[in-house]
Write a protein that holds these residues in place. Structure first.
Motif, mmCIF file in Angstrom:
data_model
loop_
_atom_site.group_PDB
_atom_site.id
_atom_site.type_symbol
_atom_site.label_atom_id
_atom_site.label_comp_id
_atom_site.label_asym_id
_atom_site.label_seq_id
_atom_site.Cartn_x
_atom_site.Cartn_y
_atom_site.Cartn_z
ATOM 1 N N HIS A 148 0.802 -1.222 0.000
ATOM 2 C CA HIS A 148 0.000 0.000 0.000
ATOM 3 C C HIS A 148 0.838 1.277 0.000
ATOM 4 C CE1 HIS A 148 -3.972 -1.868 0.333
ATOM 5 N NE2 HIS A 148 -3.337 -2.828 0.997
ATOM 6 N N ASP A 149 2.015 1.223 0.592
ATOM 7 C CA ASP A 149 2.839 2.432 0.695
ATOM 8 C C ASP A 149 3.827 2.583 -0.459
ATOM 9 O OD1 ASP A 149 1.634 3.180 3.039
ATOM 10 O OD2 ASP A 149 3.021 2.012 4.272
ATOM 11 N N SER A 150 3.872 1.601 -1.357
ATOM 12 C CA SER A 150 4.897 1.646 -2.399
ATOM 13 C C SER A 150 4.472 2.539 -3.549
ATOM 14 C CB SER A 150 5.148 0.245 -2.950
ATOM 15 O OG SER A 150 5.665 -0.570 -1.932
ATOM 16 N N GLU A 151 5.462 3.196 -4.180
ATOM 17 C CA GLU A 151 5.149 3.990 -5.353
ATOM 18 C C GLU A 151 4.772 3.059 -6.498
ATOM 19 O OE1 GLU A 151 7.931 7.236 -6.069
ATOM 20 O OE2 GLU A 151 7.343 7.197 -8.176
ATOM 21 N N THR A 152 5.442 1.918 -6.617
ATOM 22 C CA THR A 152 5.069 0.943 -7.639
ATOM 23 C C THR A 152 5.206 -0.455 -7.072
ATOM 24 O OG1 THR A 152 5.536 0.061 -9.835
ATOM 25 C CG2 THR A 152 7.420 0.850 -8.587
ATOM 26 N N ILE A 153 4.329 -1.379 -7.513
ATOM 27 C CA ILE A 153 4.512 -2.783 -7.144
ATOM 28 C C ILE A 153 4.579 -3.634 -8.410
ATOM 29 C CG2 ILE A 153 3.453 -2.648 -4.849
ATOM 30 C CD1 ILE A 153 0.883 -3.779 -6.127
ATOM 31 N N TYR A 154 4.755 -2.973 -9.566
ATOM 32 C CA TYR A 154 4.773 -3.737 -10.813
ATOM 33 C C TYR A 154 6.120 -4.417 -11.034
ATOM 34 C CZ TYR A 154 0.269 -1.694 -11.844
ATOM 35 O OH TYR A 154 -1.053 -1.343 -11.790
ATOM 36 N N THR A 155 7.196 -3.764 -10.679
ATOM 37 C CA THR A 155 8.505 -4.391 -10.729
ATOM 38 C C THR A 155 8.968 -4.578 -9.294
ATOM 39 O OG1 THR A 155 9.025 -3.291 -12.792
ATOM 40 C CG2 THR A 155 10.875 -4.179 -11.551
ATOM 41 N N LEU A 156 9.269 -5.824 -8.932
ATOM 42 C CA LEU A 156 9.613 -6.106 -7.536
ATOM 43 C C LEU A 156 11.046 -6.608 -7.445
ATOM 44 C CD1 LEU A 156 6.238 -7.879 -7.073
ATOM 45 C CD2 LEU A 156 6.889 -5.843 -5.769
ATOM 46 N N PRO A 157 11.875 -5.942 -6.656
ATOM 47 C CA PRO A 157 13.264 -6.388 -6.507
ATOM 48 C C PRO A 157 13.328 -7.677 -5.691
ATOM 49 C CG PRO A 157 12.792 -4.549 -5.045
ATOM 50 C CD PRO A 157 11.585 -4.709 -5.911
ATOM 51 N N VAL A 158 14.224 -8.567 -6.082
ATOM 52 C CA VAL A 158 14.430 -9.832 -5.373
ATOM 53 C C VAL A 158 15.846 -9.826 -4.820
ATOM 54 C CG1 VAL A 158 14.538 -12.343 -5.601
ATOM 55 C CG2 VAL A 158 12.842 -11.036 -6.910
ATOM 56 N N VAL A 159 15.986 -10.131 -3.516
ATOM 57 C CA VAL A 159 17.309 -10.049 -2.882
ATOM 58 C C VAL A 159 17.659 -11.375 -2.212
ATOM 59 C CG1 VAL A 159 17.127 -7.571 -2.455
ATOM 60 C CG2 VAL A 159 16.321 -9.185 -0.724
ATOM 61 N N ASP A 160 18.964 -11.533 -1.909
ATOM 62 C CA ASP A 160 19.396 -12.713 -1.156
ATOM 63 C C ASP A 160 19.527 -12.349 0.323
ATOM 64 O OD1 ASP A 160 21.691 -11.299 -0.803
ATOM 65 O OD2 ASP A 160 22.904 -12.502 -2.162
ATOM 66 N N ASP A 161 20.150 -13.231 1.130
ATOM 67 C CA ASP A 161 20.216 -12.999 2.569
ATOM 68 C C ASP A 161 20.907 -11.680 2.926
ATOM 69 O OD1 ASP A 161 18.895 -15.286 3.355
ATOM 70 O OD2 ASP A 161 20.677 -16.516 3.006
ATOM 71 N N GLY A 162 21.891 -11.290 2.162
ATOM 72 C CA GLY A 162 22.626 -10.065 2.481
ATOM 73 C C GLY A 162 22.014 -8.823 1.830
ATOM 74 N N ARG A 163 20.737 -8.876 1.429
ATOM 75 C CA ARG A 163 20.031 -7.804 0.739
ATOM 76 C C ARG A 163 20.703 -7.442 -0.583
ATOM 77 N NH1 ARG A 163 15.690 -4.200 2.344
ATOM 78 N NH2 ARG A 163 15.787 -2.416 0.960
ATOM 79 N N ARG A 164 21.555 -8.350 -1.081
ATOM 80 C CA ARG A 164 22.158 -8.114 -2.393
ATOM 81 C C ARG A 164 21.138 -8.428 -3.475
ATOM 82 N NH1 ARG A 164 26.645 -10.357 -0.053
ATOM 83 N NH2 ARG A 164 26.061 -12.376 -0.903
ATOM 84 N N LEU A 165 21.101 -7.596 -4.510
ATOM 85 C CA LEU A 165 20.081 -7.731 -5.550
ATOM 86 C C LEU A 165 20.325 -8.972 -6.404
ATOM 87 C CD1 LEU A 165 17.672 -6.177 -6.956
ATOM 88 C CD2 LEU A 165 19.379 -5.431 -8.606
ATOM 89 N N ALA A 166 19.335 -9.857 -6.470
ATOM 90 C CA ALA A 166 19.439 -11.012 -7.357
ATOM 91 C C ALA A 166 18.859 -10.682 -8.726
ATOM 92 C CB ALA A 166 18.705 -12.202 -6.740
#
Lengths: 435, 435
Positions: A148-166
């Motif tokens: 609800h608070d996001s500017e967009t939910i159409y593209t969603l970032p996926v991360v690993d345990d260290g918050r590194r972008l997958a």
């Protein structure tokens, strides 16, 4: 507005879209614009406000009461807020930050920490972040809970345990795929990513080339920090094009709206280059002084000066404009310099030969002197070739020494070609006329 | 590629994004580009192909075997396919249409029925259409069932019984809202809509202003026919800007890539205006001939010709460029003509006064003749004011008579100002020198 017809204004506001209202407000004086703005509903107020440029936003803000001021700032998207606060005077920024919740203040401060013109200033940090070990069904639940608070939910970032972008997944995949599918198997790991401190315009052009709705932004350790969304990218590209177009005509880019800018501001934006160019143009006087004796002997030679300098300037501007644009959209790179020069020299020679035919005809008809006409025609060929080479090479040389290629404006090329073109013309004329 | 190193090419292809591969292909000769293209995987082949411009797509197509040719055409998005087929020779288009399924052929023919440059050529007809009586939960089921073939499911058109457009809903709303909510209550009825036969560039700028990811397109009876998506809008805006920029420098827009275009094509694109302008420039010869006697008496007057015409051209180009851009992005309208003229005349006068100081100094220092220097300085003021007015007014006048304002190029303004500027200069000089 001028007649203070409040009912009329209310009616007009109700019938128009936020972006149309913002457009009209931008055309008004700041003292006038505040009247219709205050008449807007609470929720439309924010929509209209976010459509305005920072200079106009600032004018509106200064006309609001304290409570309305803080409410508006608090409701803005974090990236828009950071960009606005980066441009207002420090006093206004401090007042605005003081009214924010601690969390919003921290977020805004973080965005303001990125350099001006960098991706960090334009990205939105408010996104739903998915862990790569989730299933599609679980991921959709996360989106439902936090979206609800996001500017967009159409593209969603996926991360690993260290918050590194997958990589990223699309909401359409979450909706359309079998809920049991693992995010690991759908994530697009090849999606481009940019650093938060990289150039925002380049990132926007990358989004355009790769047809992305949102581009993930990472820090120096590849950790996800935000998304650059397509609406901001489109604004960035439009602003960059407007800036390049202004630069190409030898003017500094004008902040804000054409109709709202003051005459002083417009004159100032245009004066810097004009002053430099008129000084550079004294070169043409020097060149002509060298040949003053020739001119006194054959005054008819002076008749062709404007036509020759004009044609040289036109050919040079065309080449410069074409190469600056090709650089901006990524069709040409610095290492293409030899290729571009060779290409432009042939284009210039071709154009010169065609134009020389006209020059020869006109020259013969108007001055009835074949020698002068021949000198003019040969000069046209030489000047066109030279102008095309100069116009094509200079933007690339500028980029190589890290100067914005758009600074190689049409007037700059024209002025440079004027002086050298006259040198070419009188040298050829003296040789042919034997003086 | 030149060394036919297939393994090397394969490695390079695997490591790069489709848009990067397309960019490299566009820089190659058509005979070369087909080699790496054939080495691509089936699914990436389509991605790369869709990133290419129609002229390059055509070259690739003609190098493919029949089965690969038909497969590629069949898999394209319908709007991209229609745009490509609209540009290829009729023989190729017929061959392509013959290979399509009856349904795809019908869809393509419908899109091709819209005029070139209209929204109909760029919209996608493949969308999930929702009825306004659905609930949010039911709507999401419809999207799940039919969404696989759509180009986008993020913006969903909502229609009534007669397929008339009620508005749009966002997929994010369907995902985030309570499934029991009625679509009627969430549909955005104020969303802008355009007709399929309206101008595609204007529609794209509207999307940018209103921050839309997709714009619904309707027929003359308000029935929904398709969506214009943001990726196509961004391409449209970039192409329009590139075209305007080329026009501003007096060149026709070049179809295709700077590096791939032939020297002939480049010279042709630039020659039309150059020819017109050199003919127009003979006006300057006529003007100078009128004053030839004056020139013979005071040759020193000739020294300042390039500086004066150059400065006038620069000021005029700046005004023209600023007004053309302001028109393109919607900051100025035709009815602003008096306002723009008044504004530009004051800017021109201001600039003229500043530049006159320089001209006076340079004139006095270089020719040691106060009368000539004064004539030059006064001319600078008059020419700058005149050039700014001409440059500002002409794009608006062009728009009023339905000519693309970008045709009022910098070189056109410069050439017009050259002749009139010389007239001003010699009239002032004769008055001051008393000849």
């Amino acid at each position: 507005v001028e007649q203070n017809d409040l009912t009329g204004i209310r009616l007009w506001l109700a019938e128009h879209h936020p972006h149309e209202i913002a457009d009209e407000l931008a055309r008004m004086d700041s003292s006038q614009a505040i009247v219709p703005f205050r008449l807007l509903d609470k929720d439309r107020e924010l929509e209209v406000f976010e459509e305005l440029d920072p200079p106009h936003q600032q004018e509106i803000l200064l006309g609001l009461r304290d409570s309305a001021f803080h409410e508006l700032i608090a409701e803005m998207d974090p990236d828009d807020r950071a960009r606005l606060l980066g441009e207002v005077p420090a006093k206004v920024a401090t007042r605005a930050l003081a009214g924010l919740s601690p969390q919003a203040r921290k977020m805004t401060a973080a965005l303001l920490g990125y350099p001006e013109g960098s991706v960090g200033r334009y990205m939105t940090p408010e996104t739903v972040v998915l862990h790569r070990d989730l299933s599609v069904g679980r991921a959709l639940e996360v989106v439902r809970a936090q979206g609800h608070d996001s500017e967009t939910i159409y593209t969603l970032p996926v991360v690993d345990d260290g918050r590194r972008l997958a990589g990223t997944v699309q909401l359409s995949d979450l909706v359309l795929l079998d809920p049991e599918t693992s995010i690991k198997d759908t994530v697009d790991v090849l999606v481009p990513r940019v650093s938060a401190v990289s150039d925002a315009e380049e990132a926007a052009r990358l989004m355009q080339d790769a047809n992305l709705l949102a581009l993930p932004v990472v820090d120096s350790e590849e950790r996800f920090v935000g998304l650059l969304t397509i609406d901001d990218a489109v604004e960035l590209i439009e602003a960059a094009d407007t800036e390049d177009i202004a630069r190409q005509s030898g003017a500094s880019p004008l902040a804000g709206h054409y109709v709202a800018a003051s005459v002083w501001a417009m004159a100032r934006a245009r004066s810097v280059w004009l002053l430099l160019l008129i000084v550079a143009a004294t070169l043409t006087i020097n060149v002509l002084q060298v040949f003053e004796a020739t001119l006194e002997q054959v005054t008819a030679l002076a008749l062709f000066i404007p036509m020759l300098t004009g044609t040289g300037g036109n050919v040079g501007s065309q080449s410069a404009t074409a190469v600056v644009r090709a650089l901006a959209v990524g069709e040409v790179r610095v290492r293409d310099l030899p290729k571009v020069t060779w290409r432009e020299s042939r284009v210039g020679l071709l154009l010169g030969c065609v134009l020389a035919v006209i020059a020869l005809t006109v020259g013969t008809l108007l001055v009835q002197d074949l020698e002068i006409a021949a000198a003019v025609a040969l000069s046209v060929i030489a000047i066109c070739t030279w102008a095309a080479v100069i116009g094509g090479a200079m933007p690339l040389l500028a980029r190589r020494v890290n100067v914005d290629p758009a600074v190689v404006s049409a007037p700059l090329v024209a002025t440079l070609v004027d002086a050298t073109g006259l040198l070419i013309y009188f040298t050829i004329a003296r040789a042919i006329l034997g003086i």
